[in-house]
Design a protein around this motif. Structure first.
Motif, PDB file in Angstrom:
ATOM      1  N   MET A  71       0.835  -1.202   0.000  1.00  0.00           N
ATOM      2  CA  MET A  71       0.000   0.000   0.000  1.00  0.00           C
ATOM      3  C   MET A  71       0.871   1.254   0.000  1.00  0.00           C
ATOM      4  O   MET A  71       1.983   1.253   0.527  1.00  0.00           O
ATOM      5  CB  MET A  71      -0.903   0.005   1.241  1.00  0.00           C
ATOM      6  CG  MET A  71      -1.914  -1.113   1.252  1.00  0.00           C
ATOM      7  SD  MET A  71      -2.791  -1.264   2.823  1.00  0.00           S
ATOM      8  CE  MET A  71      -3.784   0.203   2.805  1.00  0.00           C
ATOM      9  N   SER A  72       0.332   2.315  -0.582  1.00  0.00           N
ATOM     10  CA  SER A  72       1.047   3.588  -0.546  1.00  0.00           C
ATOM     11  C   SER A  72       0.878   4.226   0.826  1.00  0.00           C
ATOM     12  O   SER A  72       0.012   3.845   1.610  1.00  0.00           O
ATOM     13  CB  SER A  72       0.505   4.522  -1.620  1.00  0.00           C
ATOM     14  OG  SER A  72      -0.810   4.930  -1.301  1.00  0.00           O
ATOM     15  N   THR A  74      -0.291   7.100   1.581  1.00  0.00           N
ATOM     16  CA  THR A  74      -1.600   7.787   1.739  1.00  0.00           C
ATOM     17  C   THR A  74      -2.698   6.788   2.079  1.00  0.00           C
ATOM     18  O   THR A  74      -3.587   7.109   2.853  1.00  0.00           O
ATOM     19  CB  THR A  74      -1.967   8.564   0.458  1.00  0.00           C
ATOM     20  OG1 THR A  74      -1.964   7.666  -0.651  1.00  0.00           O
ATOM     21  CG2 THR A  74      -0.991   9.690   0.213  1.00  0.00           C
ATOM     22  N   GLU A  75      -2.623   5.566   1.515  1.00  0.00           N
ATOM     23  CA  GLU A  75      -3.615   4.544   1.850  1.00  0.00           C
ATOM     24  C   GLU A  75      -3.474   4.085   3.293  1.00  0.00           C
ATOM     25  O   GLU A  75      -4.469   3.862   3.983  1.00  0.00           O
ATOM     26  CB  GLU A  75      -3.475   3.341   0.916  1.00  0.00           C
ATOM     27  CG  GLU A  75      -3.911   3.580  -0.501  1.00  0.00           C
ATOM     28  CD  GLU A  75      -3.665   2.353  -1.360  1.00  0.00           C
ATOM     29  OE1 GLU A  75      -4.622   1.933  -2.032  1.00  0.00           O
ATOM     30  OE2 GLU A  75      -2.536   1.842  -1.358  1.00  0.00           O
ATOM     31  N   VAL A  76      -2.248   3.957   3.759  1.00  0.00           N
ATOM     32  CA  VAL A  76      -2.003   3.496   5.118  1.00  0.00           C
ATOM     33  C   VAL A  76      -2.449   4.551   6.124  1.00  0.00           C
ATOM     34  O   VAL A  76      -3.031   4.219   7.169  1.00  0.00           O
ATOM     35  CB  VAL A  76      -0.504   3.166   5.324  1.00  0.00           C
ATOM     36  CG1 VAL A  76      -0.202   2.865   6.777  1.00  0.00           C
ATOM     37  CG2 VAL A  76      -0.100   2.007   4.444  1.00  0.00           C
ATOM     38  N   ASN A  77      -2.219   5.814   5.836  1.00  0.00           N
ATOM     39  CA  ASN A  77      -2.512   6.889   6.786  1.00  0.00           C
ATOM     40  C   ASN A  77      -3.946   7.389   6.738  1.00  0.00           C
ATOM     41  O   ASN A  77      -4.274   8.355   7.404  1.00  0.00           O
ATOM     42  CB  ASN A  77      -1.542   8.051   6.560  1.00  0.00           C
ATOM     43  CG  ASN A  77      -0.134   7.687   6.903  1.00  0.00           C
ATOM     44  OD1 ASN A  77       0.092   6.920   7.846  1.00  0.00           O
ATOM     45  ND2 ASN A  77       0.830   8.209   6.160  1.00  0.00           N
ATOM     46  N   ARG A  78      -4.797   6.783   5.952  1.00  0.00           N
ATOM     47  CA  ARG A  78      -6.207   7.192   5.903  1.00  0.00           C
ATOM     48  C   ARG A  78      -6.916   6.936   7.168  1.00  0.00           C
ATOM     49  O   ARG A  78      -6.815   6.111   7.922  1.00  0.00           O
ATOM     50  CB  ARG A  78      -6.945   6.464   4.803  1.00  0.00           C
ATOM     51  CG  ARG A  78      -6.997   7.248   3.534  1.00  0.00           C
ATOM     52  CD  ARG A  78      -8.014   6.691   2.627  1.00  0.00           C
ATOM     53  NE  ARG A  78      -7.279   6.006   1.542  1.00  0.00           N
ATOM     54  CZ  ARG A  78      -7.846   5.285   0.631  1.00  0.00           C
ATOM     55  NH1 ARG A  78      -9.129   5.071   0.663  1.00  0.00           N
ATOM     56  NH2 ARG A  78      -7.156   4.758  -0.318  1.00  0.00           N
TER      57      ARG A  78
END
Length: 78
Positions: A71-72, A74-78
């Motif tokens: 995962m990128s 940004t996907e992880v930190n959502r």
């Protein structure tokens, strides 16, 4: 999307668990296994079942970690 990710984790893990089950018990007799020096008083079928689920859980952890690492940020930190 969540259901799709669960299938990305569960389905490959299921296949790997089945393969591990065949490979391990082709060489190991479940009646010969010991836990901390004590015999396991379980039937062969119970040992096959427990081992399959243990293999499945371990393979699911591996698949989930692979998915997480792919995962990128940004996907992880959502």
């Amino acid at each position: 999307m969540l259901a799709q990710r669960w299938m990305w984790i569960a389905w490959p893990a299921f296949l790997v668990a089945g393969l591990l089950e065949v490979l391990v018990f082709a060489f190991v007799d479940p009646q010969d296994l010991h836990w901390f020096g004590q015999d396991l008083d379980l039937s062969r079928q119970a040992m096959y079942t427990l081992a399959f689920f243990a293999f499945w859980v371990l393979a699911m952890v591996s698949s989930a970690l692979t998915l997480l690492l792919g995962m990128s940020s940004t996907e992880v930190n959502r």
